[in-house]
Design an enzyme around this catalytic site. Structure first.
Site, PDB file in Angstrom:
ATOM      1  N   ARG B  74       0.855  -1.181   0.000  1.00  0.00           N
ATOM      2  CA  ARG B  74       0.000   0.000   0.000  1.00  0.00           C
ATOM      3  C   ARG B  74       0.897   1.240   0.000  1.00  0.00           C
ATOM      4  NH1 ARG B  74      -4.030  -0.187   4.855  1.00  0.00           N
ATOM      5  NH2 ARG B  74      -5.179  -1.727   3.628  1.00  0.00           N
ATOM      6  N   ARG B 143      -2.557   6.245   9.904  1.00  0.00           N
ATOM      7  CA  ARG B 143      -2.546   5.797   8.506  1.00  0.00           C
ATOM      8  C   ARG B 143      -2.640   6.978   7.554  1.00  0.00           C
ATOM      9  NH1 ARG B 143      -4.391   0.464   8.082  1.00  0.00           N
ATOM     10  NH2 ARG B 143      -3.658  -0.738   9.851  1.00  0.00           N
ATOM     11  N   LYS B 205      -4.448   0.416  14.905  1.00  0.00           N
ATOM     12  CA  LYS B 205      -4.415   1.380  13.808  1.00  0.00           C
ATOM     13  C   LYS B 205      -5.107   2.675  14.217  1.00  0.00           C
ATOM     14  CE  LYS B 205      -6.623  -1.311  10.834  1.00  0.00           C
ATOM     15  NZ  LYS B 205      -7.571  -1.970   9.886  1.00  0.00           N
ATOM     16  N   LYS B 207      -6.721   6.395  12.427  1.00  0.00           N
ATOM     17  CA  LYS B 207      -7.051   7.002  11.137  1.00  0.00           C
ATOM     18  C   LYS B 207      -7.509   8.444  11.292  1.00  0.00           C
ATOM     19  CE  LYS B 207      -8.107   2.582   9.125  1.00  0.00           C
ATOM     20  NZ  LYS B 207      -9.121   1.678   8.560  1.00  0.00           N
ATOM     21  N   CYS B 426     -15.210  -3.527  -0.832  1.00  0.00           N
ATOM     22  CA  CYS B 426     -13.843  -3.774  -0.364  1.00  0.00           C
ATOM     23  C   CYS B 426     -13.220  -4.857  -1.233  1.00  0.00           C
ATOM     24  CB  CYS B 426     -13.840  -4.209   1.092  1.00  0.00           C
ATOM     25  SG  CYS B 426     -14.373  -5.923   1.295  1.00  0.00           S
ATOM     26  N   CYS B 432      -7.722 -10.995   0.360  1.00  0.00           N
ATOM     27  CA  CYS B 432      -7.857 -10.631   1.762  1.00  0.00           C
ATOM     28  C   CYS B 432      -8.022 -11.865   2.631  1.00  0.00           C
ATOM     29  CB  CYS B 432      -9.054  -9.697   1.961  1.00  0.00           C
ATOM     30  SG  CYS B 432      -9.249  -9.272   3.696  1.00  0.00           S
ATOM     31  N   CYS B 471     -16.405  -8.907   5.005  1.00  0.00           N
ATOM     32  CA  CYS B 471     -16.403  -9.304   6.410  1.00  0.00           C
ATOM     33  C   CYS B 471     -16.790  -8.071   7.218  1.00  0.00           C
ATOM     34  CB  CYS B 471     -15.030  -9.846   6.829  1.00  0.00           C
ATOM     35  SG  CYS B 471     -13.860  -8.568   7.316  1.00  0.00           S
ATOM     36  N   CYS B 475     -14.206  -2.274   5.640  1.00  0.00           N
ATOM     37  CA  CYS B 475     -13.233  -1.477   4.888  1.00  0.00           C
ATOM     38  C   CYS B 475     -13.865  -0.536   3.873  1.00  0.00           C
ATOM     39  CB  CYS B 475     -12.236  -2.394   4.188  1.00  0.00           C
ATOM     40  SG  CYS B 475     -11.229  -3.308   5.364  1.00  0.00           S
TER      41      CYS B 475
HETATM   42  C1  SRM Z   1      -7.952  -1.662   0.604  1.00  0.00           C
HETATM   43  C2  SRM Z   1      -8.971  -1.383   1.700  1.00  0.00           C
HETATM   44  C3  SRM Z   1     -10.391  -1.607   1.199  1.00  0.00           C
HETATM   45  C4  SRM Z   1     -10.731  -1.050  -0.133  1.00  0.00           C
HETATM   46  O1  SRM Z   1     -11.518  -1.721  -0.789  1.00  0.00           O
HETATM   47  O2  SRM Z   1     -10.280   0.032  -0.508  1.00  0.00           O
HETATM   48  C5  SRM Z   1      -8.779  -2.225   2.924  1.00  0.00           C
HETATM   49  C6  SRM Z   1      -8.368  -3.517   2.886  1.00  0.00           C
HETATM   50  C7  SRM Z   1      -8.059  -4.283   3.980  1.00  0.00           C
HETATM   51  N1  SRM Z   1      -8.283  -3.948   5.267  1.00  0.00           N
HETATM   52 FE1  SRM Z   1      -9.327  -2.340   5.842  1.00  0.00          FE
HETATM   53  N2  SRM Z   1      -9.091  -1.570   4.052  1.00  0.00           N
HETATM   54  C8  SRM Z   1      -9.347  -0.293   3.727  1.00  0.00           C
HETATM   55  C9  SRM Z   1      -9.983   0.638   4.469  1.00  0.00           C
HETATM   56  C10 SRM Z   1     -10.573   0.371   5.707  1.00  0.00           C
HETATM   57  C11 SRM Z   1     -11.566   1.174   6.335  1.00  0.00           C
HETATM   58  C12 SRM Z   1     -12.147   2.449   5.774  1.00  0.00           C
HETATM   59  C13 SRM Z   1     -11.411   3.652   6.250  1.00  0.00           C
HETATM   60  O3  SRM Z   1     -10.376   3.545   6.895  1.00  0.00           O
HETATM   61  O4  SRM Z   1     -11.911   4.722   5.964  1.00  0.00           O
HETATM   62  C14 SRM Z   1     -11.918   0.528   7.494  1.00  0.00           C
HETATM   63  C15 SRM Z   1     -13.011   0.942   8.495  1.00  0.00           C
HETATM   64  C16 SRM Z   1     -12.600   2.006   9.377  1.00  0.00           C
HETATM   65  C17 SRM Z   1     -11.964   1.459  10.595  1.00  0.00           C
HETATM   66  O5  SRM Z   1     -10.759   1.324  10.597  1.00  0.00           O
HETATM   67  O6  SRM Z   1     -12.682   1.136  11.540  1.00  0.00           O
HETATM   68  C18 SRM Z   1     -11.113  -0.657   7.563  1.00  0.00           C
HETATM   69  C19 SRM Z   1     -11.162  -1.580   8.576  1.00  0.00           C
HETATM   70  C20 SRM Z   1     -10.340  -2.695   8.658  1.00  0.00           C
HETATM   71  C21 SRM Z   1     -10.270  -3.554   9.792  1.00  0.00           C
HETATM   72  C22 SRM Z   1     -11.050  -3.437  11.096  1.00  0.00           C
HETATM   73  C23 SRM Z   1     -10.382  -2.489  11.998  1.00  0.00           C
HETATM   74  C24 SRM Z   1     -11.039  -2.387  13.342  1.00  0.00           C
HETATM   75  O7  SRM Z   1     -10.362  -1.904  14.229  1.00  0.00           O
HETATM   76  O8  SRM Z   1     -12.171  -2.751  13.520  1.00  0.00           O
HETATM   77  C25 SRM Z   1      -9.324  -4.531   9.457  1.00  0.00           C
HETATM   78  C26 SRM Z   1      -8.869  -5.711  10.317  1.00  0.00           C
HETATM   79  C27 SRM Z   1      -7.995  -5.344  11.465  1.00  0.00           C
HETATM   80  O9  SRM Z   1      -7.454  -4.243  11.501  1.00  0.00           O
HETATM   81  O10 SRM Z   1      -7.864  -6.193  12.320  1.00  0.00           O
HETATM   82  C28 SRM Z   1      -8.868  -4.244   8.122  1.00  0.00           C
HETATM   83  C29 SRM Z   1      -7.929  -4.979   7.400  1.00  0.00           C
HETATM   84  C30 SRM Z   1      -7.735  -4.885   6.062  1.00  0.00           C
HETATM   85  C31 SRM Z   1      -6.832  -5.818   5.281  1.00  0.00           C
HETATM   86  C32 SRM Z   1      -5.454  -5.274   5.317  1.00  0.00           C
HETATM   87  C33 SRM Z   1      -6.907  -7.268   5.688  1.00  0.00           C
HETATM   88  C34 SRM Z   1      -5.899  -7.802   6.681  1.00  0.00           C
HETATM   89  O11 SRM Z   1      -5.708  -7.194   7.730  1.00  0.00           O
HETATM   90  O12 SRM Z   1      -5.346  -8.871   6.398  1.00  0.00           O
HETATM   91  C35 SRM Z   1      -7.476  -5.661   3.871  1.00  0.00           C
HETATM   92  C36 SRM Z   1      -6.572  -5.932   2.700  1.00  0.00           C
HETATM   93  C37 SRM Z   1      -7.371  -6.549   1.584  1.00  0.00           C
HETATM   94  C38 SRM Z   1      -6.645  -6.646   0.328  1.00  0.00           C
HETATM   95  O13 SRM Z   1      -6.432  -7.776  -0.174  1.00  0.00           O
HETATM   96  O14 SRM Z   1      -6.275  -5.621  -0.249  1.00  0.00           O
HETATM   97  N3  SRM Z   1      -9.477  -3.121   7.678  1.00  0.00           N
HETATM   98  N4  SRM Z   1     -10.309  -0.729   6.463  1.00  0.00           N
HETATM   99  C39 SRM Z   1      -8.876   0.010   2.322  1.00  0.00           C
HETATM  100  C40 SRM Z   1      -7.478   0.534   2.382  1.00  0.00           C
HETATM  101  C41 SRM Z   1      -7.421   1.855   2.991  1.00  0.00           C
HETATM  102  C42 SRM Z   1      -6.067   2.498   2.951  1.00  0.00           C
HETATM  103  O15 SRM Z   1      -5.648   2.902   1.868  1.00  0.00           O
HETATM  104  O16 SRM Z   1      -5.437   2.614   3.987  1.00  0.00           O
HETATM  105  S1  SF4 Z   2     -13.844  -5.694   4.886  1.00  0.00           S
HETATM  106 FE1  SF4 Z   2     -13.024  -7.604   5.498  1.00  0.00          FE
HETATM  107  S2  SF4 Z   2     -13.020  -8.752   3.605  1.00  0.00           S
HETATM  108 FE2  SF4 Z   2     -13.167  -6.661   3.010  1.00  0.00          FE
HETATM  109  S3  SF4 Z   2     -11.058  -6.048   2.672  1.00  0.00           S
HETATM  110 FE3  SF4 Z   2     -11.638  -5.471   4.759  1.00  0.00          FE
HETATM  111  S4  SF4 Z   2     -10.895  -7.117   5.962  1.00  0.00           S
HETATM  112 FE4  SF4 Z   2     -10.995  -7.878   3.879  1.00  0.00          FE
END
Ligand code: SRM
Ligand code: SF4
Ligand SMILES: Cc1cc2nc3c(=O)[nH]c(=O)nc-3n(C[C@H](O)[C@H](O)[C@H](O)COP(=O)(O)OP(=O)(O)OC[C@H]3O[C@@H](n4cnc5c(N)ncnc54)[C@H](O)[C@@H]3O)c2cc1C
Ligand SMILES: Cc1cc2nc3c(=O)[nH]c(=O)nc-3n(C[C@H](O)[C@H](O)[C@H](O)COP(=O)(O)O)c2cc1C
Lengths: 594, 566
Positions: B74, B143, B205, B207, B426, B432, B471, B475
């Site tokens: 990323r 981030r 994390k 944000k 997502c 993922c 899930c 995201c």
């Molecule tokens: C690429 C992206 C989704 C997308 O379709 O664009 C993404 C993709 C992933 N997210 Fe996310 N997240 C992405 C924005 C978000 C957002 C939206 C936001 O930040 O505005 C969220 C919800 C906001 C939040 O953080 O609560 C989000 C909440 C999560 C979570 C749950 C975090 C939590 O504390 O609840 C995880 C899992 C974790 O951190 O344990 C996660 C984890 C992941 C991971 C890295 C999976 C992993 O940990 O193994 C995913 C990678 C998938 C892949 O194959 O690319 N991602 N993730 C976004 C990348 C953002 C960036 O450039 O940094």
């Molecule tokens: S929402 Fe869940 S399935 Fe989708 S990219 Fe984030 S961690 Fe992966």
């Protein structure tokens, strides 16, 4: 010399071995037991002892063999037993263990020797061969001899080593008792009749009637063999190269349950396969023949389709076939290839042309019966056993690379490999027998370190080795060099190796993936990179094993080992080469290459 | 949280020597395409995740091969601004070292998927050579900082963008490990330090996002820390500060929930950095390090109370927050197509379905954007809705860009209908590791079906936001979409309804574990009701709440209370 077998046999015995010994002697008479005990005493004296025993000139038949995959060794041992049975003294000795200086004192010696590589001697005969052909070889006016040569007429240098030996002995003044006999892959009948002639000649040659007739060693050989293969059930046929791989390699598990077939790590399994049906159809079409016509095959009458499908070699061409087809087609290019001095070209031609390719490139109008007479009998194919019998009783595992390729605008198949991979379903059966390979055994002493070099399917026996050593709790270290094309698709048995490393059952693993970077990297490069450590292991008594491709890999690895030794010992190339040959002679550098 | 055992990740961070871990050794291990297990945590701070192709997992196991490991990298792009040259560099890397696609994220960053271990270093080095980086794109740190992608729109936007970049730089980790590992930087070893984060960084994390009303495109209420620009005329006065937003939860664990941020108060523009640092260090010191599922700022705040939190921030920053200022949001989507900014330049917001830039038959996004990047000398801007803005185009060049958009079949009018233009998904399968259901690969076909239902209900031109995730981590921020679909198992989703069009109200659970048939049937019925019974200009989510079909969620901690239902 009183020994009947060479090599260091592991003593004390493992349970299973003990069982085999007691099975072997069960039901023998006291006289028979006495003979066997002498036999065993000789065995236990070991190779060093053998080399020091002087022949009892004029009274002994010396049987010397050079054998890589055990065929010749079997013939020689049988002849020794037979001579003993007839009351003669026979000394059986591998050429690796034979003291060259003894040769001038021999009066009667027969040689059983095969040819390997590209007309090279088998490993155990290498030093003897070099000695005999060198100017150092003594005149041998007192020696009378006979040579049985083993070979394969699909190779250009058919029975080359046997021929060289035979000619050179004559040149050194020895007297030829029998004309050389050259056996093809189906060597049994020819070898048997040669042995008959030797046995028949013994009373005259040894000029001494036999004393009390001696007894034949008990035949412990298995019931199932080439003439009587076992129908092994295929338990698993699993592709182990990933999508996108340029190769299709299978892990095949077979059940030997109920066969009584026993093997040792290092042995191979011979598979009697059928030909690719598509190819049979192509040939029938080419010949324009009725598949249901009868043709003669030796003494039999068989339907043409069956002959082509099951009885004759229709994929790989032999020199004999090229010769016959050259005559039939009158093709100038074929005639040229068969001229003296063009052997390399011929080898290359046969490596790249199957029978059908020759037919298509050099058309001729040939009757089916005539065509059939040009072909050799379909021979079994060997596959290294990739499992430890101790860890998998009643099973053998194989690692089979499917030979399938495009050439001359059409699809081509290897006979046996595609039979195993494509034409036998799980639950189906394969005709097999065990092909012992006493040249490729684990060290008897479990504390000895081993270095295994096995790129591609050459890794197969090493899967068995490591499994066996783990099973035995061997304390010696295991080092594997593996290579293939691509890491992500061709790392054969990757997760098994990772697991063995974690468990401390494999101690080192070095890998070379040739096509993952611009510069090609092979196992020999890794060996050189690790040269200092390889040398250290060698100094520490490690045994080196090489398995896999004979065409290039074996030679390249050999050269790398010479470099490693030259650097490690601080000697020049020639001295290092000599060290390598010594390692081979001493059984510390063993190869099973194909 | 004292007394409870720390999580394993805390142990790993602590012994990582400022994020070095054993990454160098892991990279050098030729026997596996994976990293050593602990390093898979450390790597995130460097901006890459270990993944494997889940489509191949069981097949490879039978083949006695390890999973098809590869890495997602990323690139961090504060406020989503990059140059055509940087785009071209990512394009090259995507084709040579990754899976041939570029993925625009919901946080205005760029991801590459499928980079294998031995290409990692070259890829990361090349990203840095193009003056982007990957440090802190993931991991327990601040981030990628979000901000409205079009600074050119007004002086306010320009100032906000400048502030976002300042904050991003201020909160970037100071460790030299990144330079040592990827850029052959000099080894400083133990002499490293992290003035803001300390040795174990944050509990989880973190944000941050800026927003300029009335557009809530960065979904400010889902950020741990948000700044809502407050202005008078052309002057940026300062920010309303929001804290404690977050989406992630776990199915069946009601103590986890999505939460919208609280407005903490107002700060002057020049107080922004100090306030932000105080929020970060409060979370650093009080966030739960014993449970990763309870480590986010939103739980710290709910556990201790917003007043305690405000007190802590004020005393750490020495700034007394003022009463928050009024603001209003109209929507959280992007404005598509050509827009003209106050300086007379043109900007084209291009719809990129689910952020995936690839060449498809008849729709060659990757090649098209390459051609545009080669021809264009303005900027490329990434939006929070996974879209891309071709920005800063002169009058004279506009027609040329238009021609290229059509030549490659990628102009908005060739693909987009209102529902699709307001959809986000997502990544989910196959990369993922956490996905429970398809998302990016599936949403487009579901949208096809729902558009047919909308058209049948006479709603073909009414924008509704729809977001899907594989899930419950959220995201694509699905809990604030009018139609939120959250994967529960293969082919099944929880359906959340009733969120607002502007991203300031959470949806609530409407269907549990529903398959496509149930989802389409349910929505089809609700679409018809909406068409028949809505007030003038009333949004779908608002209608569902007003008509009592969906229960309104007023705070994250009530998210799981009593099931809603029709
Ligand atoms: C690429 C992206 C989704 C997308 O379709 O664009 C993404 C993709 C992933 N997210 Fe996310 N997240 C992405 C924005 C978000 C957002 C939206 C936001 O930040 O505005 C969220 C919800 C906001 C939040 O953080 O609560 C989000 C909440 C999560 C979570 C749950 C975090 C939590 O504390 O609840 C995880 C899992 C974790 O951190 O344990 C996660 C984890 C992941 C991971 C890295 C999976 C992993 O940990 O193994 C995913 C990678 C998938 C892949 O194959 O690319 N991602 N993730 C976004 C990348 C953002 C960036 O450039 O940094
Ligand atoms: S929402 Fe869940 S399935 Fe989708 S990219 Fe984030 S961690 Fe992966
Ligand atoms: C001791 C020993 C151990 C062995 N162990 C293994 C093992 O563990 N695993 C394993 O897979 N094999 C092993 N082999 C090799 C195996 O016995 C067979 O030779 C191999 O499977 C090919 O047999 P086939 O019947 O399929 O092909 P054949 O029918 O014999 O056809 C081979 C012919 O096809 C042609 N040909 C093949 N490839 C090409 C090409 N790329 N381009 C042009 N022409 C080509 C050549 O003319 C060649 O002569 C071993 C061999 C020996 C001697
Ligand atoms: C790798 C390999 C190379 C061979 N090369 C030759 C050869 O060049 N000429 C030949 O006549 N036979 C060649 N053969 C055939 C063997 O000599 C034949 O199989 C013989 O029966 C082996 O006898 P042994 O088991 O005693 O070594 C080769 C066999 C193998 C496996």
């Amino acid at each position: 010399m009183s020994t009947l077998a060479a090599g260091s046999i592991a003593l004390p015995l493992a349970d299973e071995q003990l069982q085999r010994v007691s099975d072997a002697v069960a039901g023998l008479s006291p006289a028979q037991l006495q003979w066997v005990s002498g036999y065993i005493a000789g065995l236990s004296a070991g190779p060093a002892a053998q080399a020091q025993v002087e022949p009892e000139s004029g009274k002994t038949l010396t049987i010397l063999y050079g054998s890589q995959t055990g065929n010749g060794e079997g013939v020689a041992a049988a002849l020794a037993a037979r001579a003993g049975e007839l009351g003669f003294t026979a000394a059986l000795c591998s050429l690796a263990d034979y003291r060259h200086a003894s040769l001038k004192r021999e009066s009667l010696a027969v040689f059983v020797v095969s040819t390997h590589g590209e007309g090279d001697p088998p490993d155990d005969a290498e030093l003897f061969h070099e000695f005999l052909l060198s100017p150092r070889a003594p005149q041998l006016p007192g020696l009378r001899y006979a040579v049985l040569a083993l070979g394969d007429s699909s190779y250009v240098n058919f029975c080359q080593t046997g021929r060289e030996l035979d000619a050179r002995l004559e040149q050194l003044g020895a007297g030829r008792l029998l004309p050389i006999v050259e056996c093809d892959v189906d060597f049994e009948a020819d070898a048997e009749s040669w042995s008959d002639r030797v046995a028949a000649g013994l009373p005259e040659w040894l000029d001494a009637p036999p004393a009390a007739p001696r007894l034949r060693a008990v035949d412990t050989a298995v019931r199932f063999g080439k003439e009587n293969p076992f129908a092994a059930t295929v338990l698993l046929n699993q592709k182990i190269t990933a999508r996108g791989s340029s190769k299709d390699v299978r892990h095949v598990e077979l059940s030997l349950e109920g066969s009584g077939l026993a093997s040792e790590p290092g042995d191979a399994l011979a598979v009697l396969a059928s030909n690719p049906p598509q190819l049979v159809e192509q040939l029938l079409k080419y010949l324009g023949a009725n598949p249901d016509d009868d043709v003669r095959l030796g003494d039999e009458t068989v339907r043409l389709r069956d002959v082509l499908a099951h009885r004759l070699e229709i994929t790989a061409a032999s020199v004999g076939f090229v010769r016959a087809w050259s005559a039939a087609s009158g093709a100038a290019e074929l005639e040229r290839l068969l001229e003296d001095g063009r052997q390399a070209e011929l080898v290359d031609f046969m490596d790249t042309h199957q029978v059908i390719d020759i037919l298509r490139r050099f058309p001729a109008d040939v009757e089916a019966a005539n065509f059939v007479s040009m072909l050799r009998k379909l021979s079994p194919r060997s596959y290294s056993i990739a499992s430890s019998p101790r860890a998998n009783p009643d099973e053998v595992h194989l690692t089979v690379a499917a030979v399938r390729y495009q050439a001359f605008g059409s699809e081509h198949w290897g006979a046996a490999s595609t039979h195993i991979v494509d034409r036998i379903e799980e639950g189906g059966t394969l005709s097999v027998y065990v092909e012992p390979n006493s040249r490729f055994r684990l060290p008897a002493d479990d504390a000895t370190d081993i270095i295994m070099i096995g790129p591609g399917t050459g890794v197969a026996p090493f899967r068995g080795f490591v499994e066996e050593r783990a099973e035995r709790g061997a304390s010696g270290r295991n080092w594997l060099f593996f290579g293939d094309r691509n890491f992500s698709t061709d790392f054969l048995y990757q997760i098994e190796w990772q697991q063995r490393l974690k468990l401390g059952q494999l101690h080192r693993l070095d890998v070379a993936f040739s096509r993952d970077q611009a510069r090609k990297v092979y196992v020999q490069d890794r060996i050189r990179e690790r040269g200092a450590e390889v040398y250290e292991w060698l100094e520490n008594g490690a045994v080196i094993y090489v398995c896999g491709d004979a065409k290039r890999m074996a030679g390249d690895v050999d050269a790398a080992l010479v470099d490693v030794i030259a650097a490690g010992a601080g000697v020049d190339r020639a001295a290092a080469e000599h060290r390598v040959r010594e390692l081979r002679r001493d059984g510390r550098y063993r190869r099973d290459v194909y | 949280m004292s007394g409870k055992a720390l999580t394993d990740v805390e142990r790993i961070k602590a012994k990582s020597r400022y994020l070095r871990g054993t990454i160098a050794e892991s990279l050098a291990d030729p026997l596996t395409g994976a990293l050593a297990e602990d390093d898979t945590q450390v790597s995130k701070f460097h901006g890459f995740y270990q993944q494997d192709d889940r489509d191949l997992r069981s097949e490879r196991k039978r083949q006695r091969l390890e999973p098809a490991y590869s890495f997602m990298i990323r690139a961090r792009i504060p406020a989503g601004v990059c140059t055509p040259a940087q785009w071209l560099s990512m394009d090259r890397l995507a084709r040579h070292h990754a899976n041939g696609t570029i993925r625009l994220t919901t946080r205005q960053a760029i991801q590459l998927h499928g980079v294998i271990k031995r290409d990692l270093k070259a890829t990361i080095a090349a990203i840095n050579a193009s003056l982007l980086d990957t440090l802190a794109a993931c991991g327990d740190v601040n981030r990628n900082v979000m901000a409205p992608p079009l600074p050119a729109l007004s002086a306010i936007h320009r100032d906000v963008r400048a502030d976002a970049e300042r904050l991003s730089a201020h909160l970037t980790p100071a460790t030299r490990a990144y330079h040592e590992l990827w850029l052959d930087g000099e080894k400083v070893g133990g002499a490293d330090a992290e003035p803001i984060y300390g040795e174990t960084y944050l509990p989880r994390k973190f944000k941050t996002g800026f927003v300029v009303p009335p557009q809530n495109d960065t979904d400010v209420f889902t950020q741990d820390l948000g700044f809502i620009a407050i202005s008078r005329g052309n002057e940026l006065l300062g920010y309303n500060v929001t804290v404690g937003g977050g989406m992630g939860m776990s199915h069946g664990e009601p103590e986890t929930y999505p939460r919208l941020g609280d407005v903490l108060g107002f700060c002057e523009r020049d107080q922004m950095l100090a306030v932000a640092e105080a929020v970060v260090t409060t979370q650093r010191d009080f966030g739960d390090r014993s449970n990763r599922k309870h480590g986010r700022l939103k739980y710290t705040i709910d556990d201790r109370g917003i007043d305690w939190f405000r007190g802590e921030v004020e005393s750490r920053s020495g700034i007394e927050l003022q009463e928050s200022r009024p603001f209003a949001f109209a929507g959280n989507g992007d404005v598509y197509g050509w827009q003209r900014s106050d300086d007379g330049r043109w900007h084209y917001t291009l719809f990129v379905q689910n952020g995936r830039v690839l060449d498809d038959e008849g729709r060659e996004l990757l090649s098209g954007l390459r051609a545009i990047a080669e021809a264009h000398d303005g900027e490329f801007r990434l939006t929070p809705n996974q879209n891309l803005i071709i920005s800063d185009v002169a009058d004279a060049d506009k027609a040329g860009i238009d021609r290229l958009l059509h030549e490659f079949g990628i102009a908005n009018d060739e693909q987009a209908t209102p529902l699709r233009l307001h959809s986000l998904a997502c990544v989910a399968l196959p990369t993922c590791a956490l996905a429970m259901a398809e998302s990016e690969r599936y949403l487009p076909s579901l949208v096809d079906r729902l558009e047919a239902e909308l058209a049948a209900a006479g709603l073909g031109n009414d924008p509704i936001t729809i977001r899907m995730t594989g899930c419950p981590n959220g995201c694509a921020r699905p809990y604030i979409a009018e139609i939120g679909l959250v994967g529960k198992g293969p082919g099944t989703y929880n359906l959340y309804l009733g969120a607002s069009f502007a991203g300031d109200r959470l949806g609530s659970l409407y269907l549990d574990n529903a398959d496509e048939t149930a989802i389409v049937a349910t929505l089809s019925e609700l679409f018809r009701r909406y068409a028949a019974e809505r007030d003038a200009g009333e949004r779908f989510g608002d209608f569902l709440i007003r008509s009592g079909r969906v229960r309104e969620i007023r705070a994250g901690r009530h998210f799981h209370e009593e099931p809603a239902g029709a």
